[in-house]
Scaffold this active site. Structure first.
Site, PDB file in Angstrom:
ATOM      1  N   GLY A   1      69.870  16.808  71.068  1.00  0.00           N
ATOM      2  CA  GLY A   1      70.675  17.220  72.215  1.00  0.00           C
ATOM      3  C   GLY A   1      69.742  17.262  73.411  1.00  0.00           C
ATOM      4  N   SER A   2      70.246  17.730  74.528  1.00  0.00           N
ATOM      5  CA  SER A   2      69.426  17.704  75.741  1.00  0.00           C
ATOM      6  C   SER A   2      68.142  18.515  75.582  1.00  0.00           C
ATOM      7  CB  SER A   2      70.247  18.215  76.925  1.00  0.00           C
ATOM      8  OG  SER A   2      70.911  19.420  76.569  1.00  0.00           O
TER       9      SER A   2
ATOM     10  N   GLU B   1      66.197  18.795  73.200  1.00  0.00           N
ATOM     11  CA  GLU B   1      65.181  18.178  72.334  1.00  0.00           C
ATOM     12  C   GLU B   1      64.567  16.933  72.959  1.00  0.00           C
ATOM     13  OE1 GLU B   1      68.313  19.084  71.146  1.00  0.00           O
ATOM     14  OE2 GLU B   1      67.378  20.993  70.582  1.00  0.00           O
TER      15      GLU B   1
ATOM     16  N   GLU C   1      73.836  17.726  61.091  1.00  0.00           N
ATOM     17  CA  GLU C   1      72.570  18.364  60.753  1.00  0.00           C
ATOM     18  C   GLU C   1      72.463  18.723  59.262  1.00  0.00           C
ATOM     19  OE1 GLU C   1      74.454  19.003  63.311  1.00  0.00           O
ATOM     20  OE2 GLU C   1      73.243  18.878  65.133  1.00  0.00           O
TER      21      GLU C   1
ATOM     22  N   HIS D   1      69.284  20.506  67.106  1.00  0.00           N
ATOM     23  CA  HIS D   1      69.732  20.862  68.436  1.00  0.00           C
ATOM     24  C   HIS D   1      70.079  22.354  68.521  1.00  0.00           C
ATOM     25  CE1 HIS D   1      71.276  20.776  72.359  1.00  0.00           C
ATOM     26  NE2 HIS D   1      72.546  20.881  72.028  1.00  0.00           N
TER      27      HIS D   1
ATOM     28  N   HIS E   1      73.840  31.535  36.171  1.00  0.00           N
ATOM     29  CA  HIS E   1      74.964  31.180  37.048  1.00  0.00           C
ATOM     30  C   HIS E   1      76.235  31.863  36.537  1.00  0.00           C
ATOM     31  CE1 HIS E   1      77.339  27.685  39.140  1.00  0.00           C
ATOM     32  NE2 HIS E   1      77.700  28.874  39.531  1.00  0.00           N
TER      33      HIS E   1
ATOM     34  N   GLY F   1      72.583  24.895  44.552  1.00  0.00           N
ATOM     35  CA  GLY F   1      73.986  24.552  44.306  1.00  0.00           C
ATOM     36  C   GLY F   1      74.785  24.325  45.581  1.00  0.00           C
TER      37      GLY F   1
END
Ligand code: TPP
Length: 529
Positions: free
Chosen positions: A25-26, A28, A47, A70, A281, A401
């Site tokens: 984005g701007s 970065e 992302e 970003h 689990h 997971g």
């Protein structure tokens, strides 16, 4: 004048970082503008996929991976995937762009408010340096922290006007810094462990992902052969630490208290190496250990050692400890375990390809050493039963997971391996949707992953849990109407759909022969279109 950007990149490249996984984005753009020649930028479209690709890359290389996100929104999108990186101990260096230093307090658009708090508790270190001049040092701290045991992700937020400031002379010390941790458990600890194993009447090894991460699989084999004992993979396996065709191999331990205890019954000494004790689990209560068993726990992670509900723990590097034990433990004198018969012959079907049959076809089509990135959640034992997982690094599964790992991690792993190893992604039609944009990156950079989508029209694993919990037919269990051929072609990856074994075999052979990515959608349950 050396800028903060130049000094920061000197730190990163000194650590061998030559790839950035990002979505910009701007905030970065100034960081990317300072990127030196020779560093490649791999664009991900979401992302979650960016992080999954970096995770797969780090797991395959064994080194750090740089991620550029970003601000807060990009960081937030990555956080689901970050839950896996924590438990796979992936040394991911996350950077995020911040608004101009002087405007952060006003909370102008795209400010990452309280940036360092955002990714906690999923990172080992999170900061926004207090001055531009501290950015290169903070980057150095971030990389060292990510790499020191126990490894894990770190996060640095940097105001975008910092990169063009003057770095100052102190930054010159950073690129040559080293931070080295102790390389071995002490002799007394090894002596005690070796003595306990040598004195056992019926020992068993339970191995975890750290063994594979340390590339200590051969040492585990040597130790198992010395002891002539069976070997299990620890519950909720994210890697395969032992060759699946070895006579000692018994499979993955089921992830419930009672099942673990049942499987370990009769053993007097249980050595758990490179895994938590245990990553349960499903809740099936029982005794933590079978009667009379002593549990010895070897881990590189002090937190794993501390939080375990039973056993005696030793904290230190796992691979060297296994190597040392294999050298110290005398041959047991017990008969070697007999060879195992080959993989079970899978059942065929008329209108679909059952998962075991599909995995047998993948095994026959895949070149030796193929890396299996798995995210078909109800078929894990079937993959392990059919695949030849012999070389280290042959199997990856999301370590916490968190779905959305499979497709991106396969792309990252294939980028890391280049021509040396092929990568196949075995991903369910539910899981695929969480990381689907990775297909675009595979197409854009011609990353030759073979993507196999298992189409059963449902969240099969959740149906299994519904049975266990007695919750019956809840909403949200089915995913009908997905056309992965169209989706894949839309992202630029050629694709076919098959529903019989002969077509699946032909499609897989073609896919492995291709020099770019291919997707094969396979109907794996009856009545699914
Ligand atoms: N969201 C995320 C980010 N992670 C999760 N683990 C889940 C939801 C819950 N979940 C676990 S398994 C599963 C879901 C939704 C089903 C996956 O289905 P599929 O990929 O088709 O594989 P199958 O179980 O059918 O083999």
């Amino acid at each position: 004048m050396t800028t903060v950007g130049e000094a920061g990149w000197q730190v990163l490249t000194a650590h061998g970082i030559d790839t950035v996984f990002g979505n910009p984005g701007s905030n970065e753009l100034p960081f990317l503008a300072a990127m030196p020649d020779g560093v490649r930028y791999v664009l991900g479209l979401h992302e979650g996929a960016v992080l999954g690709m970096a995770d797969g890359y780090a797991l395959a290389t064994g080194g750090p991976a740089l991620v550029n996100l970003h601000a807060a929104s990009g960081s937030g999108n990555a956080m689901g995937a970050l839950t896996n990186a924590v438990y796979s101990h992936s040394p991911l260096v996350l950077t995020a762009g911040q608004q101009l230093r002087s405007t952060v307090g006003q909370e102008v658009m795209l400010t990452n408010v309280d940036a360092a708090a955002l990714p906690r508790p999923l990172v080992k270190y999170a900061a926004e340096p207090a001055s531009a001049q501290d950015v290169p040092r903070a980057l150095s701290q971030a990389v060292h922290t990510a790499l020191l045991a126990p490894r894990g992700p770190v996060y640095l937020s940097v105001p975008y006007d910092d990169w063009s400031r003057e770095a100052g002379p102190d930054a010159a010390h950073l690129p040559s810094r080293r931070a080295t941790a102790a390389a071995e458990l002490g002799g007394a600890a090894l002596e005690e462990l070796a003595g306990a194993l040598a004195g056992a009447a019926n020992p068993v090894l339970v191995l975890g992902p750290q063994v594979d991460a340390d590339r200590a699989n051969d040492h585990a084999v040597a130790l198992a052969e010395r002891l002539a004992c069976p070997v299990w993979i620890a519950p909720s396996a994210s890697r395969c630490p032992f060759p699946t065709r070895h006579p000692a191999f018994r499979g993955i331990l089921p992830a419930s208290v009672r099942d673990v205890s049942d499987r370990l019954a009769g053993h007097d000494v249980v050595l758990v190496a490179g895994a938590p004790v245990f990553r349960y689990h499903q809740w099936v209560p029982g005794d933590l250990l079978p009667a009379g068993a002593r549990l010895l726990h070897l881990t590189a992670d002090p937190a794993e050692a501390a939080r375990a509900p039973m056993g005696e723990a030793w904290v230190g590097p796992v691979g060297p400890a296994l190597a040392a034990l294999a050298g110290r433990v005398p041959a047991s004198g017990r008969e070697p375990l007999p060879p195992r018969s080959g993989p079970p012959a899978p059942q065929g079907a008329e209108d679909h390809v059952p998962p075991q049959q599909l995995f047998a076809l993948v095994r026959d089509a895949a070149p030796a050493g193929t890396v299996h990135v798995c995210e078909s959640t109800s078929t894990i034992d079937d993959v392990v039963a059919q695949a030849d997982l012999t070389e280290p690094g042959s199997y990856l599964f999301p370590a916490s997971g968190g779905l959305g790992f499979g497709l991106p991690a396969a792309v990252g792993a294939q980028l890391a391996h280049g021509d040396a190893r092929r990568v196949v992604a075995l991903v369910g039609d539910g899981s695929a949707n969480y990381g689907i944009t990775a297909l675009w990156t595979a197409a854009r950079y011609r990353v030759p992953v073979v993507f196999v989508i298992l189409k059963n029209g449902t969240y099969g694993a959740l149906r299994g849990f519904a049975g266990l919990l007695g919750t019956g037919e809840t909403p949200g269990l089915d995913v009908p109407g997905l056309d992965f051929v169209k989706i894949s072609e839309g992202y630029g990856v050629p694709a076919v759909s098959v529903s019989d074994a002969a077509s699946a075999a032909a499609a897989l052979t073609d896919a492995f022969a291709a020099d770019g990515p291919r997707l094969v959608e396979v109907v794996t349950a009856p009545g699914v279109t």
